[in-house]
Design a protein around this motif. Structure first.
Motif, PDB file in Angstrom:
ATOM      1  N   LEU A   1       9.239 -12.030  10.186  1.00 37.52           N
ATOM      2  CA  LEU A   1       9.383 -11.006   8.798  1.00 37.52           C
ATOM      3  C   LEU A   1       7.671 -10.855   9.311  1.00 37.52           C
ATOM      4  CD1 LEU A   1      10.529 -10.439   6.665  1.00 37.52           C
ATOM      5  CD2 LEU A   1      10.555 -12.177   5.750  1.00 37.52           C
ATOM      6  N   HIS A   2       6.680 -10.692   9.411  1.00 38.16           N
ATOM      7  CA  HIS A   2       5.461 -10.444   8.898  1.00 38.16           C
ATOM      8  C   HIS A   2       5.504  -8.850   9.297  1.00 38.16           C
ATOM      9  CE1 HIS A   2       1.320  -9.912   8.081  1.00 38.16           C
ATOM     10  NE2 HIS A   2       1.700  -9.208   9.298  1.00 38.16           N
ATOM     11  N   SER A   3       5.994  -8.494  10.705  1.00 38.75           N
ATOM     12  CA  SER A   3       5.742  -7.918  11.334  1.00 38.75           C
ATOM     13  C   SER A   3       6.896  -6.674  10.917  1.00 38.75           C
ATOM     14  CB  SER A   3       5.945  -7.829  13.185  1.00 38.75           C
ATOM     15  OG  SER A   3       6.567  -8.964  13.166  1.00 38.75           O
ATOM     16  N   VAL A   4       8.154  -7.182  10.955  1.00 38.24           N
ATOM     17  CA  VAL A   4       9.468  -6.411  10.419  1.00 38.24           C
ATOM     18  C   VAL A   4       8.737  -4.964   9.334  1.00 38.24           C
ATOM     19  CG1 VAL A   4      11.445  -6.600   9.148  1.00 38.24           C
ATOM     20  CG2 VAL A   4      11.211  -7.616  11.338  1.00 38.24           C
ATOM     21  N   LEU A   5       8.480  -6.287   8.331  1.00 33.23           N
ATOM     22  CA  LEU A   5       7.947  -5.738   7.353  1.00 33.23           C
ATOM     23  C   LEU A   5       6.097  -4.628   7.072  1.00 33.23           C
ATOM     24  CD1 LEU A   5       8.345  -8.732   4.576  1.00 33.23           C
ATOM     25  CD2 LEU A   5       9.665  -6.828   5.517  1.00 33.23           C
ATOM     26  N   ALA A   6       5.596  -5.347   8.385  1.00 32.19           N
ATOM     27  CA  ALA A   6       4.358  -4.602   7.869  1.00 32.19           C
ATOM     28  C   ALA A   6       4.832  -3.207   9.099  1.00 32.19           C
ATOM     29  CB  ALA A   6       3.369  -5.078   9.487  1.00 32.19           C
TER      30      ALA A   6
ATOM     31  N   GLY B   1       9.175  -7.054  -2.458  1.00 27.52           N
ATOM     32  CA  GLY B   1       8.205  -6.163  -3.070  1.00 27.52           C
ATOM     33  C   GLY B   1       7.184  -5.204  -2.681  1.00 27.52           C
ATOM     34  N   LEU B   2       7.177  -5.238  -1.526  1.00 27.81           N
ATOM     35  CA  LEU B   2       7.626  -4.156  -0.454  1.00 27.81           C
ATOM     36  C   LEU B   2       9.032  -3.285  -1.156  1.00 27.81           C
ATOM     37  CD1 LEU B   2       6.349  -2.149   1.710  1.00 27.81           C
ATOM     38  CD2 LEU B   2       8.412  -3.860   3.620  1.00 27.81           C
ATOM     39  N   LEU B   3      10.153  -3.144  -1.273  1.00 29.20           N
ATOM     40  CA  LEU B   3      11.042  -2.718  -2.131  1.00 29.20           C
ATOM     41  C   LEU B   3      10.480  -2.291  -3.501  1.00 29.20           C
ATOM     42  CD1 LEU B   3      13.415  -1.286  -1.528  1.00 29.20           C
ATOM     43  CD2 LEU B   3      14.733  -3.396  -2.918  1.00 29.20           C
ATOM     44  N   ALA B   4       9.899  -2.849  -4.176  1.00 30.63           N
ATOM     45  CA  ALA B   4       9.361  -2.007  -5.164  1.00 30.63           C
ATOM     46  C   ALA B   4       8.413  -0.833  -4.530  1.00 30.63           C
ATOM     47  CB  ALA B   4       8.800  -3.198  -6.108  1.00 30.63           C
ATOM     48  N   LEU B   5       7.249  -1.593  -3.872  1.00 31.63           N
ATOM     49  CA  LEU B   5       6.516  -0.552  -4.090  1.00 31.63           C
ATOM     50  C   LEU B   5       6.999   0.859  -3.148  1.00 31.63           C
ATOM     51  CD1 LEU B   5       3.453   0.591  -3.214  1.00 31.63           C
ATOM     52  CD2 LEU B   5       3.557  -1.057  -0.803  1.00 31.63           C
ATOM     53  N   MET B   6       8.052   0.646  -2.217  1.00 31.78           N
ATOM     54  CA  MET B   6       7.937   1.561  -2.168  1.00 31.78           C
ATOM     55  C   MET B   6       8.673   3.038  -3.051  1.00 31.78           C
ATOM     56  SD  MET B   6      10.079   0.992   1.650  1.00 31.78           S
ATOM     57  CE  MET B   6       9.407  -0.015   2.801  1.00 31.78           C
ATOM     58  N   LEU B   7       9.935   1.905  -3.787  1.00 33.91           N
ATOM     59  CA  LEU B   7      10.340   3.044  -5.104  1.00 33.91           C
ATOM     60  C   LEU B   7       9.022   3.472  -5.667  1.00 33.91           C
ATOM     61  CD1 LEU B   7      13.275   0.170  -5.574  1.00 33.91           C
ATOM     62  CD2 LEU B   7      13.791   2.945  -4.212  1.00 33.91           C
ATOM     63  N   LEU B   8       8.509   2.263  -6.159  1.00 36.81           N
ATOM     64  CA  LEU B   8       7.079   3.407  -7.443  1.00 36.81           C
ATOM     65  C   LEU B   8       7.235   4.688  -6.895  1.00 36.81           C
ATOM     66  CD1 LEU B   8       6.126  -0.044  -8.317  1.00 36.81           C
ATOM     67  CD2 LEU B   8       7.979   1.583  -9.961  1.00 36.81           C
ATOM     68  N   HIS B   9       6.468   4.533  -4.661  1.00 31.60           N
ATOM     69  CA  HIS B   9       5.983   5.780  -5.068  1.00 31.60           C
ATOM     70  C   HIS B   9       6.989   6.605  -3.724  1.00 31.60           C
ATOM     71  CE1 HIS B   9       1.686   4.174  -3.820  1.00 31.60           C
ATOM     72  NE2 HIS B   9       2.235   3.579  -3.527  1.00 31.60           N
TER      73      HIS B   9
END
Length: 416
Positions: A189-194, A239-247
């Motif tokens: 998961l770590h590398s997929v998210l990165a 959290g990553l999805l939230a970060l993407m949506l906000l930017h």
């Protein structure tokens, strides 16, 4: 057939755009159709686009370019296997019967699963973490080697070697083309998210080229992250999805009508996508409620503070500075430290910001990072230190490869 006159592109430009948009999905499906054979699928992908270069200028762009490319690539691979007698046993033993047929390819509903399979194949734990991410960005997301090297802050040659070694290892170990069982997902998961994070970053702020953004890349990163969050509703993914949506919600304000870069301070906030901001903030709250904050959720929380501020002057810089301090305490990164220094300058003034930058500027990863010098230049400009500002701007200008960024820096220099 698609009427290229309506798109305003030549057939060659349409093929280039199609490659950038579809190559990852086409490769992913070819991998499945060819039983997970990476090299064979890559050759089929290249053969398909070569055929498109020859055929589309004569016949026109097909209505469904992705299906055409997959069908053509599959037939090219099967023909190659049939013509090579040494592959006859391979053909019958490893390629399923439903692939060796003459019927045209019908685009399946599992195309999204194909992409996830390819991502998890590229992110197998047998590969080095840096190689996993680089391979995913290159093969799944279609980023150039130069763009990925810029994201890693390493030389292009070093990045290229990582990708070659990773592909060789996949072939040697016969790493399966599949989404692993649930109990094996966390180790990948770590590398997929990165990889998804870097894909979004390249779409949101392209490292090279004539445009500030590449919307297709950022939207693809959001789509894949949504898909992953449905498969694994964990706080890091949310959290990553939230970060993407906000930017992504701020993208329309980041460029003016001429395609020029607009700073956060000067952006027209009425152009921000408020429903998307609301969705992103809800995901931030959900992720924070699920336990100790992770780096993606903390970055999303910082983005939420920016998005909820009525204006640049009314931004809660104390809150942002505090969030960066927490982020640095759990996951130090020189880029995070630079962002913290900029936030500190907004809270405590340019001298405090410069002192924070001086404490990190010798870090190896920042030596060729143009934003370090751009940040220093802005602070020197605020302090009316003209020569120091011009010198820092010149260094930033030499390092950036994006045309709008260059013009933005040149305008700042002209004001001095």
């Amino acid at each position: 057939m698609i009427n290229v006159k309506q798109t305003g592109l030549t057939v060659e430009q349409e093929i280039t755009s199609c490659y950038q948009r579809e190559s990852g999905a086409v490769l992913a499906t070819l991998m499945r159709l060819l039983n997970g054979h990476f090299d064979l699928a890559e050759e089929a992908l290249q053969d398909a686009f070569t055929a498109a270069l020859l055929q589309w200028p004569k016949d026109g762009v097909p209505n469904n370019p992705r299906a055409w490319l997959i069908s053509t690539g599959r037939f090219k691979a099967i023909d190659k296997l049939r013509k090579n007698n040494s592959f006859s046993r391979y053909l019958t033993s490893t390629i399923p019967d439903d692939v060796v047929q003459t019927a045209p390819f019908e685009e399946p509903e599992v195309i999204e699963d194909d992409l996830l399979r390819l991502i998890f194949t590229c992110c197998h734990p047998a590969l080095a973490i840096e190689a996993r991410i680089a391979l995913t960005l290159r093969e799944v997301c279609g980023l150039t080697t130069e763009a990925i090297a810029a994201a890693f802050l390493i030389p292009v040659s070093t990045l290229a070697q990582r990708i070659v070694r990773a592909k060789n290892k996949i072939r040697e170990l016969q790493i399966p083309y599949e989404v692993p069982d649930t109990d094996l997902l966390p180790e990948r998961l770590h590398s997929v998210l990165a990889a998804l994070y870097l894909l979004f970053n390249e779409g949101y702020s392209a490292t090279v080229g004539h445009d500030v953004t590449c919307t297709e890349l950022s939207l693809e990163a959001i789509r894949l992250t949504r898909l992953l969050s449905a498969l694994m509703p964990q706080k890091e993914i949310i959290g990553l999805l939230a970060l993407m949506l906000l930017h992504d919600a701020r993208k329309k304000a980041r460029m003016d009508e001429h395609g020029e870069l607009v700073s956060l301070e000067e952006q027209n906030r009425t152009l921000w996508d408020q429903p998307q901001i609301a969705e992103g903030c809800q995901f931030v709250k959900k992720a924070l409620s699920m336990g100790q904050a992770d780096p993606y959720t903390l970055q999303a929380a910082i983005a939420a503070v920016h998005c909820e501020a009525p204006s640049f002057k009314e931004t809660d810089w104390a809150e942002i500075t505090g969030l960066y301090q927490v982020l640095l305490s759990i996951n130090f990164s020189p880029v995070y430290a630079l962002n913290h220094a900029v936030a500190l300058s907004m809270r405590d003034g340019p001298i405090a910001g410069l002192k924070a930058i001086e404490a990190i500027e010798d870090h190896k990863a920042l030596q060729h990072y143009y934003l370090l010098y751009a940040a220093k230049a802005d602070l020197y400009r605020q302090l009316a230190q003209k020569d120091a500002a011009l010198s820092a701007y010149k260094r930033a200008l030499d390092l950036t490869q994006q045309a709008p960024e260059k013009r933005f820096i040149e305008k700042r220099m002209a004001t001095l």
